[in-house]
Write an enzyme that holds these catalytic residues in place. Structure first.
Site, short mmCIF file in Angstrom:
data_model
loop_
_atom_site.label_atom_id
_atom_site.label_comp_id
_atom_site.label_asym_id
_atom_site.label_seq_id
_atom_site.Cartn_x
_atom_site.Cartn_y
_atom_site.Cartn_z
N LYS A 38 0.85 -1.20 0.00
CA LYS A 38 0.00 0.00 0.00
C LYS A 38 0.89 1.25 0.00
O LYS A 38 2.09 1.16 0.30
CB LYS A 38 -0.91 -0.02 1.23
CG LYS A 38 -0.17 -0.03 2.54
CD LYS A 38 -1.10 -0.40 3.70
CE LYS A 38 -0.34 -0.46 5.01
NZ LYS A 38 -1.15 -1.07 6.09
N TYR A 255 17.27 29.23 10.51
CA TYR A 255 16.11 30.04 10.91
C TYR A 255 15.87 30.05 12.40
O TYR A 255 16.14 29.08 13.11
CB TYR A 255 14.84 29.44 10.28
CG TYR A 255 14.66 29.73 8.80
CD1 TYR A 255 14.42 31.03 8.35
CD2 TYR A 255 14.70 28.70 7.88
CE1 TYR A 255 14.23 31.27 7.00
CE2 TYR A 255 14.51 28.94 6.53
CZ TYR A 255 14.28 30.23 6.09
OH TYR A 255 14.09 30.47 4.76
C1 LIG Z 1 -0.48 -2.19 6.58
C2 LIG Z 1 -1.09 -3.49 6.87
C3 LIG Z 1 -0.30 -4.63 7.07
C4 LIG Z 1 1.22 -4.57 7.12
O1 LIG Z 1 1.63 -4.05 8.35
P1 LIG Z 1 3.19 -3.88 8.72
O2 LIG Z 1 3.18 -3.43 10.12
O3 LIG Z 1 3.73 -2.83 7.80
O4 LIG Z 1 3.82 -5.19 8.51
C5 LIG Z 1 -0.94 -5.85 7.25
N1 LIG Z 1 -2.29 -5.92 7.25
C6 LIG Z 1 -3.08 -4.84 7.09
C7 LIG Z 1 -4.55 -4.99 7.14
C8 LIG Z 1 -2.50 -3.60 6.90
O5 LIG Z 1 -3.29 -2.53 6.76
#
Ligand SMILES: *Cc1c(COP(=O)(O)O)cnc(C)c1O
Length: 367
Positions: A38, A255
């Site tokens: 994702k 800054y």
């Molecule tokens: C993002 C996600 C994962 C992966 O999680 P990690 O902590 O990055 O391994 C697995 N299952 C779902 C439903 C997710 O949204």
């Protein structure tokens, strides 16, 4: 010679990605792996990461358009949409492209029952085991399974949950027990573990695991380094010094008067700023590697530049290589200084940064 532009690159090491996928394989003993990609493969680039993740049995993501792109690029293995579908129109597209879905609410079960799909779907029924985000309640599981199983829209059924605490001291024993009980007697394959689950509960993580973060070489545990888990960082954010100056004692750098020199100080200026995705919440003292050695941030991160104290790196000069995070400087450490989690830094590298892909080793900068 092409004109040299700003030397800021996010280097993606596919050999490290492959290594980390092998690590998942070692941990889960025979479970299928759905690599989580994702958010554009956690900011690494979905199509860039694909050659290294091809060995996984499937890919899981949120974005339907990205899943369709993968099908158009002839990715043939399983694709799973982790938030499922949002409308009947989407459902048609999902079925047409042979994409699997998460169903996390009874309204979605009803929508599936009412749908008329040309091709039935692989469905992962998600159960809430205490994270209280998505998922049907444990006591709805049996009834919804029965309905999904009877629906002509469903070709195959899986049971799934997501662990919100597998990386904490408390651990995931309680949600795992809730899940086991909810699924009792139901003959469907199970999908449970994220990265922390894979590393900590490899034997009970389910038939289909869903690691994300660990694939990218980052530790999900606050008190364990990626190196100690035998994970290799995939993204290295690299740049160069574009200016070096000697600043007398008692002067401000950058800054808003947040850094004042306490000795005659050599300051290096790095071509990277918050507009590139470097967090501006880091504090004075945050580590950066300059010419391979540890320097520390001195002053506020600006939109396009970072100032560092290089007094103790006399060989540093304009053009010296800089590592903001990655191979020799864990992104976890920078995230810690910034008060964020490493996921956010990886996902946050902006479009202004040039990405380069390497199979092994480093990009060679000249000192
Ligand atoms: C993002 C996600 C994962 C992966 O999680 P990690 O902590 O990055 O391994 C697995 N299952 C779902 C439903 C997710 O949204």
């Amino acid at each position: 010679m092409p004109t040299l532009s700003r030397q800021l690159v996010a280097q993606i090491n596919l050999a490290a990605l492959r290594h980390n996928l092998d690590r998942v394989r070692q941990c889960v003993q025979g479970a299928q792996i759905m690599a989580v990609v994702k958010a554009n493969a956690y900011g690494h680039g979905l199509l860039r990461a694909l050659p290294a993740l091809g060995e996984a049995e499937g890919l899981a993501l949120m974005e339907l358009d990205a899943a369709i792109t993968l099908r158009e690029r002839h990715y043939t293995r399983r694709l799973l949409l982790l938030e499922g579908f949002f409308s009947q129109e989407e459902l048609q597209e999902i079925s047409q492209h042979r994409i699997a879905i998460v169903v996390h609410h009874r309204d979605q079960v009803a929508a599936l029952e009412q749908s008329e799909l040309k091709r039935s779907l692989e469905v992962f029924l998600k159960i809430n085991t205490g994270m209280n985000r998505l998922g049907v309640e444990p006591d709805e599981t049996a009834e919804l399974c029965e309905r999904l199983n009877a629906s002509s829209a469903v070709a195959a059924l899986r049971l799934m949950t997501h662990l919100g605490q597998a990386e904490t001291k408390a651990g995931a024993e309680a949600p795992l027990a809730i899940f086991r009980e909810a699924c009792q007697g139901l003959p469907y394959p199970r999908s449970i573990a994220n990265s922390a689950g894979v590393l900590r509960y490899g034997d009970v993580g389910g038939d289909i695991v869903r690691p994300g973060l660990m694939l990218y070489g980052v530790s999900p545990f606050p008190n364990q380094t990626a190196a100690s888990l035998n994970l290799q960082p995939v993204m290295s954010l690299r740049s160069e010094l574009i200016a070096v100056r000697d600043v007398p004692e008692g002067e401000y750098v950058g800054y808003s008067d947040i850094y004042k020199t306490t000795r005659p100080t050599r300051i290096g200026v790095i071509a990277c700023g918050y507009a590139d995705g470097y967090p501006m919440t880091v504090r004075n003292g945050t580590p950066v590697r300059v010419a391979g050695k540890l320097a520390t941030i001195a002053g506020r991160v600006s939109m396009d530049m970072i100032t560092v104290d290089i007094t103790d790196i006399p060989e540093a000069r304009v053009g010296s290589p800089v590592l903001l995070w990655g191979e020799d400087l864990p992104v976890e450490e920078v995230a810690h200084w910034a008060g964020v989690i490493p996921y956010q830094l990886l996902c946050g590298v902006t479009a202004r940064v040039r990405f380069v892909t390497t199979e092994v080793g480093r990009v060679d900068f000249e000192l």
